[in-house]
Enzyme design. Structure first.
Site, mmCIF file in Angstrom:
data_model
loop_
_atom_site.group_PDB
_atom_site.id
_atom_site.type_symbol
_atom_site.label_atom_id
_atom_site.label_comp_id
_atom_site.label_asym_id
_atom_site.label_seq_id
_atom_site.Cartn_x
_atom_site.Cartn_y
_atom_site.Cartn_z
ATOM 1 N N PHE A 1 0.716 -1.268 -0.425
ATOM 2 C CA PHE A 1 0.157 -0.429 -0.219
ATOM 3 C C PHE A 1 0.751 1.287 0.455
ATOM 4 C CE2 PHE A 1 1.093 -0.290 4.317
ATOM 5 C CZ PHE A 1 0.978 1.446 4.192
ATOM 6 N N CYS B 1 9.430 1.878 3.438
ATOM 7 C CA CYS B 1 10.264 0.917 4.160
ATOM 8 C C CYS B 1 11.883 1.445 3.883
ATOM 9 C CB CYS B 1 10.537 -0.312 2.992
ATOM 10 S SG CYS B 1 10.756 0.261 1.355
ATOM 11 N N GLU C 1 -4.829 -4.194 -2.054
ATOM 12 C CA GLU C 1 -6.353 -3.771 -1.901
ATOM 13 C C GLU C 1 -6.598 -2.969 -1.230
ATOM 14 O OE1 GLU C 1 -4.276 -5.650 -0.271
ATOM 15 O OE2 GLU C 1 -5.909 -7.069 0.660
ATOM 16 N N ARG C 2 -5.652 -2.210 -0.078
ATOM 17 C CA ARG C 2 -6.227 -0.845 0.331
ATOM 18 C C ARG C 2 -6.017 0.612 -0.541
ATOM 19 N NH1 ARG C 2 -6.035 -3.955 4.413
ATOM 20 N NH2 ARG C 2 -4.519 -5.029 5.185
ATOM 21 N N SER D 1 5.028 -6.857 3.633
ATOM 22 C CA SER D 1 5.776 -6.880 5.172
ATOM 23 C C SER D 1 6.526 -8.574 4.475
ATOM 24 C CB SER D 1 4.702 -7.462 5.854
ATOM 25 O OG SER D 1 4.027 -8.028 5.623
ATOM 26 N N LYS E 1 -1.212 -7.653 -9.069
ATOM 27 C CA LYS E 1 -2.071 -7.840 -8.047
ATOM 28 C C LYS E 1 -1.769 -5.919 -6.528
ATOM 29 C CE LYS E 1 -3.230 -8.520 -4.424
ATOM 30 N NZ LYS E 1 -3.842 -7.947 -2.800
ATOM 31 N N GLU F 1 8.958 -4.206 13.182
ATOM 32 C CA GLU F 1 8.838 -2.697 12.286
ATOM 33 C C GLU F 1 7.628 -1.783 12.583
ATOM 34 O OE1 GLU F 1 8.151 -3.555 8.388
ATOM 35 O OE2 GLU F 1 9.134 -1.965 7.756
HETATM 36 P P1 NAD Z 1 1.735 -6.190 2.850
HETATM 37 O O1 NAD Z 1 2.780 -7.325 3.439
HETATM 38 O O2 NAD Z 1 0.401 -6.915 4.072
HETATM 39 O O3 NAD Z 1 0.935 -6.724 1.646
HETATM 40 C C1 NAD Z 1 1.674 -6.410 0.694
HETATM 41 C C2 NAD Z 1 0.863 -7.508 -0.286
HETATM 42 O O4 NAD Z 1 0.312 -9.134 0.134
HETATM 43 C C3 NAD Z 1 -0.609 -6.621 -0.727
HETATM 44 O O5 NAD Z 1 -0.680 -6.286 -2.065
HETATM 45 C C4 NAD Z 1 -1.078 -7.420 0.325
HETATM 46 O O6 NAD Z 1 -2.988 -7.830 -0.685
HETATM 47 C C5 NAD Z 1 -0.707 -8.353 0.000
HETATM 48 N N1 NAD Z 1 -0.849 -10.214 0.982
HETATM 49 C C6 NAD Z 1 -1.336 -9.545 2.456
HETATM 50 N N2 NAD Z 1 -1.377 -10.679 3.067
HETATM 51 C C7 NAD Z 1 -1.812 -11.632 2.329
HETATM 52 C C8 NAD Z 1 -1.346 -12.829 3.058
HETATM 53 N N3 NAD Z 1 -1.741 -13.679 4.320
HETATM 54 N N4 NAD Z 1 -0.785 -13.788 1.595
HETATM 55 C C9 NAD Z 1 -1.075 -13.287 0.696
HETATM 56 N N5 NAD Z 1 -0.782 -12.229 -0.111
HETATM 57 C C10 NAD Z 1 -1.212 -10.968 0.953
HETATM 58 O O7 NAD Z 1 2.382 -5.232 3.461
HETATM 59 P P2 NAD Z 1 2.008 -3.917 3.379
HETATM 60 O O8 NAD Z 1 1.360 -3.263 4.765
HETATM 61 O O9 NAD Z 1 1.184 -3.711 2.758
HETATM 62 O O10 NAD Z 1 3.099 -2.922 3.091
HETATM 63 C C11 NAD Z 1 3.967 -2.499 4.342
HETATM 64 C C12 NAD Z 1 4.622 -3.636 4.450
HETATM 65 O O11 NAD Z 1 5.809 -3.466 2.829
HETATM 66 C C13 NAD Z 1 5.915 -2.819 4.910
HETATM 67 O O12 NAD Z 1 6.523 -4.466 5.540
HETATM 68 C C14 NAD Z 1 7.035 -1.849 4.645
HETATM 69 O O13 NAD Z 1 8.471 -2.109 5.141
HETATM 70 C C15 NAD Z 1 7.239 -2.978 3.189
HETATM 71 N N6 NAD Z 1 7.971 -2.163 2.269
HETATM 72 C C16 NAD Z 1 8.814 -3.072 1.935
HETATM 73 C C17 NAD Z 1 10.040 -2.766 -0.047
HETATM 74 C C18 NAD Z 1 10.817 -2.236 -0.213
HETATM 75 O O14 NAD Z 1 11.439 -2.273 -1.383
HETATM 76 N N7 NAD Z 1 11.504 -3.926 1.218
HETATM 77 C C19 NAD Z 1 9.206 -1.379 -0.109
HETATM 78 C C20 NAD Z 1 7.971 -1.098 0.332
HETATM 79 C C21 NAD Z 1 7.080 -1.442 1.561
#
Ligand code: NAD
Length: 499
Positions: free
Chosen positions: A149, A281, A176-177, A226, A173, A384
């Site tokens: 998101f 991140c 969804e937020r 994450s 994909k 985090e």
């Molecule tokens: P998230 O892991 O909740 O979601 C990321 C994606 O995974 C979304 O598209 C979501 O729909 C999907 N997802 C969520 N739960 C799932 C599940 N149980 N099974 C399968 N898919 C699932 O992350 P977020 O809250 O959207 O983003 C924030 C996180 O992303 C933070 O931890 C941040 O550090 C990280 N991030 C990392 C980078 C990097 O390059 N390392 C860059 C940006 C963000």
């Protein structure tokens, strides 16, 4: 209430699963739209249509493919304000920050316009008698991106621009937020000349992600989000025989040496710790001053700067420093972590737990917090936080500061503020973190370098954007060709005399 769609075969397509997710306006707390959550059958259909469109796209010469990206860049610039507004309305970040989100994606698209050069293979002339060897980079087929998101414009572009430039079809994909901007990007790609079906956007949650991971047509998956989900997607995607790269969470430290310019370091920490409400991140979430004197002087400079921060909705203009968190769950989690820090004995030096914004009481705003004397066993250090909370861990000396960061599970970014070139060189060479800043708080590499963390911040062996993206989204084929020497004298007009 507004109902969003998917983007399939070049048009907005209503969802059929009858499952929906809520999209908030984080500043007001209102649900402003709902997004369809795709069923696995819908995902499979989108992938099948992408597979049908991909061969013609792969056969389009790379320069023509690059021209679509060139036109897309112009359209992004044309619609910058509109895109930024849609982004801020769903994410909550300020308008200048939303523009930065779009800009950092756009720069990767610009890099990908160089695809004809980046896709060139190698050639060895006369590797043996009459033998030449050459390699070519070919697209993988249909590939997918699953994005978070917090950068709803930048990260989708980091994924689809190189993948498409290489001749793949792409299934995105997004989170969804805040899926509106990814949908707008797909629409702009179509306006730029991308054939229908080559870029599909399926909105959804775990069901859609699992459908992507289980679909044998998908050749590669790029994920950002994450760490627990990154680990899950990496394991499942690899087990299903796909090429996978996953980028996860972070806990980025900034080491402040006794010789650093402390005003500069304090300014940098405030921007890197609280910008985008800490939902980056590459945010700095841990300050590591070296020595008690440095720590006291740094805290003394941080407190007034933090107390001056302006928290508000993006609609209140460009003076706002940061906006609300993305969802009520995110706000609840951050406040719980702050309470745990207090309970576990950290000193809360800036306490904004009673923060409330007049007129926006239902918004997901969290005021800025500063902790001192945090220790590595505390939850606020181990997790985090992804909120406007900066933790200070005091280190006795340089070695202790480096060890702290080296022992941390995450390895996305790190920074050191110092005037000592020798210490800076030693630090950059030894530290086990992917992206290093020296007197730079958020060392996000530019588009022509690659982006990726180490340890639990990155899974897979290639980074995002830069030249690595062209390796990730292609496979190499090597041809060894022998042409026996033939007649070079022209035709023969007489019967050959037998010897
Ligand atoms: P998230 O892991 O909740 O979601 C990321 C994606 O995974 C979304 O598209 C979501 O729909 C999907 N997802 C969520 N739960 C799932 C599940 N149980 N099974 C399968 N898919 C699932 O992350 P977020 O809250 O959207 O983003 C924030 C996180 O992303 C933070 O931890 C941040 O550090 C990280 N991030 C990392 C980078 C990097 O390059 N390392 C860059 C940006 C963000």
């Amino acid at each position: 209430m507004q109902e969003l769609t998917h983007w399939i075969d070049g048009r907005a397509t209503a969802g059929t699963s009858k499952r929906f997710g809520d999209i908030y306006n984080p500043a007001t707390g209102e649900i402003q739209a709902r997004v369809p959550l795709a069923s696995s059958a819908e995902v499979d259909a989108a992938i099948a249509a992408a597979a049908a469109a991909q061969p013609a796209w792969a056969a389009t010469n790379p320069q023509r493919r690059a021209r679509v990206l060139m036109a897309f860049v112009n359209l992004l610039n044309r619609d910058l304000d509109k895109l930024a507004e849609a982004l801020s309305r769903e994410h909550g970040k300020t308008l200048p920050d939303a523009k930065g989100d779009i800009q950092r994606g756009l720069e990767v698209v610009e890099f990908c316009i160089g695809a004809p050069h980046l896709l060139k293979g190698e050639f060895t002339d006369s590797a043996g008698p009459g033998i030449d060897i050459y390699s070519m980079r070919q697209p993988l087929g249909v590939v997918a991106g699953i994005t978070p998101f917090n950068f709803p414009a930048m990260i989708p572009m980091w994924k689809f621009a190189p993948a498409l430039a290489c001749g793949n079809a792409f299934v995105l994909k997004p989170s969804e937020r805040d899926p509106t901007v990814p949908m707008m990007l797909a629409e702009l790609m179509q306006e730029a000349g991308l054939p229908d079906g080559v870029l599909q956007v399926v909105n959804g949650d775990k069901e859609a992600v699992d459908a992507i991971l289980d679909n044998p047509t998908i050749q590669a998956v790029g994920f950002v989000g994450s760490t627990p989900i990154a680990e899950y997607i990496y394991a499942k995607g690899c087990a299903n025989g796909k090429r996978v790269q996953c980028f996860g969470g972070a806990k980025n430290h900034m080491i402040v040496m006794p010789d650093a310019d402390l005003d500069q370091a304090a300014d940098a920490l405030v921007g890197a710790g609280y910008g985008a409400a800490g939902e980056r991140c590459m945010a700095i979430s841990v300050a590591v001053p070296v020595g008690e004197k440095t720590a006291d002087a740094l805290i003394e400079r941080l407190i007034p700067r933090i107390e001056k921060l302006r928290v508000g909705p993006y609609t209140q203009g460009d003076d706002v420093d940061y906006g609300p968190l993305v969802t009520p769950e995110a706000k609840k989690r951050v406040l719980e972590l702050i309470d745990s820090g207090v309970k576990q004995g950290a000193e809360l030096r800036v306490d904004s737990r009673d923060f409330s914004l007049q007129g926006y009481e239902q918004g997901f705003f969290v005021g800025p917090h500063l902790f001192d004397r945090v220790t590595p066993d505390m939850d606020i250090y181990r997790q985090e936080i992804f909120g406007p909370v900066l933790s200070t861990v005091r280190a006795k000396n340089y070695e202790e500061a480096v060890k702290l960061a080296m022992d941390n599970d995450y390895g996305n970014g790190i920074s050191m503020f110092t005037r000592d070139g020798d210490a800076a060189r030693d630090f950059a060479s030894r530290i086990n973190v992917g992206m290093i800043g020296i007197n730079v708080p958020i060392p996000v590499p530019l588009a022509y370098y690659t982006f990726g963390g180490w340890k639990k911040s990155g899974f897979g062996d290639l980074n995002q954007h830069g030249p690595d993206a062209f390796r990730f989204y292609t496979r190499t084929k090597t041809v060894t060709a022998r042409w026996p020497s033939g007649l070079k004298e022209g035709g023969e007009f007489h019967f050959k005399q037998l010897d």
